[in-house]
Write a protein that holds these residues in place. Sequence first.
Motif, short mmCIF file in Angstrom:
data_model
loop_
_atom_site.label_atom_id
_atom_site.label_comp_id
_atom_site.label_asym_id
_atom_site.label_seq_id
_atom_site.Cartn_x
_atom_site.Cartn_y
_atom_site.Cartn_z
N TYR A 46 35.39 14.39 47.32
CA TYR A 46 35.24 15.81 47.72
C TYR A 46 33.82 16.12 48.18
CZ TYR A 46 35.12 20.94 46.75
OH TYR A 46 34.96 22.31 46.80
N ILE A 47 32.83 15.71 47.41
CA ILE A 47 31.45 16.01 47.83
C ILE A 47 31.07 15.20 49.07
CG2 ILE A 47 30.66 16.83 45.56
CD1 ILE A 47 29.37 14.12 45.08
N THR A 48 31.69 14.04 49.23
CA THR A 48 31.45 13.26 50.45
C THR A 48 32.02 14.01 51.66
OG1 THR A 48 31.58 11.20 49.20
CG2 THR A 48 31.87 11.04 51.58
N MET A 49 33.23 14.54 51.51
CA MET A 49 33.83 15.31 52.61
C MET A 49 33.01 16.56 52.90
SD MET A 49 36.26 13.50 53.78
CE MET A 49 36.79 14.69 55.02
N LYS A 66 21.80 12.35 50.64
CA LYS A 66 22.28 13.71 50.39
C LYS A 66 23.05 13.81 49.07
CE LYS A 66 22.69 14.93 55.29
NZ LYS A 66 21.79 16.09 55.40
N LEU A 67 23.76 12.74 48.73
CA LEU A 67 24.62 12.77 47.53
C LEU A 67 23.96 12.11 46.32
CD1 LEU A 67 28.04 11.80 49.19
CD2 LEU A 67 27.30 14.08 48.46
N TYR A 68 22.77 11.57 46.48
CA TYR A 68 22.10 10.80 45.42
C TYR A 68 22.97 9.64 44.95
CZ TYR A 68 19.30 15.10 45.18
OH TYR A 68 18.52 16.18 45.47
N LEU A 69 23.59 8.96 45.92
CA LEU A 69 24.43 7.81 45.59
C LEU A 69 24.02 6.65 46.51
CD1 LEU A 69 27.94 9.54 45.44
CD2 LEU A 69 26.58 8.70 43.50
N GLY B 14 25.10 22.62 49.61
CA GLY B 14 23.95 23.39 49.14
C GLY B 14 24.32 24.70 48.48
N ASN B 15 25.57 25.10 48.59
CA ASN B 15 25.99 26.35 47.94
C ASN B 15 26.79 26.11 46.67
OD1 ASN B 15 24.78 27.90 49.91
ND2 ASN B 15 26.61 27.99 51.19
N GLN B 16 26.88 24.86 46.25
CA GLN B 16 27.61 24.54 45.03
C GLN B 16 26.68 24.59 43.83
OE1 GLN B 16 30.92 24.03 45.62
NE2 GLN B 16 30.25 24.40 47.72
N LEU B 17 27.24 24.95 42.69
CA LEU B 17 26.52 24.86 41.43
C LEU B 17 26.85 23.52 40.76
CD1 LEU B 17 24.56 26.57 39.89
CD2 LEU B 17 26.47 27.70 38.77
N TYR B 22 25.77 17.89 38.55
CA TYR B 22 26.19 16.48 38.59
C TYR B 22 25.00 15.58 38.94
CZ TYR B 22 28.16 12.63 41.49
OH TYR B 22 28.43 11.44 42.10
N ALA B 23 24.24 15.98 39.96
CA ALA B 23 23.11 15.17 40.40
C ALA B 23 22.01 15.13 39.34
CB ALA B 23 22.57 15.72 41.72
#
Lengths: 147, 147
Positions: A46-49, A66-69, B14-17, B22-23
């Motif tokens: 989901y966060i990748t999409m 961007k995803l810290y992965l 960038g608009n997610q909490l 998670y990061a």
Amino acid sequence: MSAKEEKYETLKLGNQLCFPLYACSKEIIRKYKPYLDEIDLTYTQYITMMVLWEQKSLNVKTLGEKLYLDSGTLTPVLKKLESKGYITRERSNEDERNLLVTITEEGEQLRERALSIPPAMGSCVKLSPEESELLYNLLYKIIGNVR
Amino acid sequence: MSAKEEKYETLKLGNQLCFPLYACSKEIIRKYKPYLDEIDLTYTQYITMMVLWEQKSLNVKTLGEKLYLDSGTLTPVLKKLESKGYITRERSNEDERNLLVTITEEGEQLRERALSIPPAMGSCVKLSPEESELLYNLLYKIIGNVR
DNA sequence: CAAGAATAAATTTTATACTATTTAATTATA
DNA sequence: TATAATTAAATAGTATAAAATTTATTCTTG
């Protein structure tokens, strides 16, 4: 409080900041599951999409930043998204070390179906806009400090 | 901002909490690694030992409630801690469905070596006491709301 | 008190994650 | 320009995690 209790105070689970962070992150991702199941995505997918909905095409390295992965995590995720038809994976012509990840038409369409997820999750978390912003800023402050 | 951009605003990373949560959780756990390596524990093993330093003996279910983890995750963690000599695992006499996890003398001794970890981590996170408390309260508020 | 319900762990399956290593491609430099 | 250094992904190995199923034990209730 005894001297011994005092000494070990900092090692109590209830005095950690990392633990509620870790627990909160897991619990929220768990809460996402039923919503994500409806569009057949895991949280990582989901966060990748999400990144690809904003930026149609990028390489694995940039996506990972961007995803810290890193590629160790992303490679299997991207292969899965490719098998679902949401992305394509192809080496860049300019520099063949780069794998270019590009969203497909089906991937674009999935965005519509994902629109209901953020409001549903917001109503689970139940923070005021002020609290949300405060939390958001504190989290990014830590991320900035730690990295 | 165009109508289309407006529509998908809530789906931006960038608009997610949830994403910074998670990061941040992952980055902090990553930051723990060198310190935990010194006492040969993983993060999950570390928080498990934290519970056992406070409460010498308890069953897997109770431990799981404290850590928000189930037996599927804890069983291999506990077997590992047992193999390292920090805990014992034995069925309860009163109710043989319960597996009683008990800290050993070596497990107790490990507490001394772990004492340096919280201050080292605190200096990485770099939040003021006020910010830390604010964050702590917001996180437990979410955990309470979500569960 | 015996059959079924409930409970506690363990196991299985799937999916992350991180570290370290390997492979392939590109750049830098002696 | 050949070699070394660097970079980007993929891979290997270890450890989490969650959900679902299984097994063993205990409790409930007819």
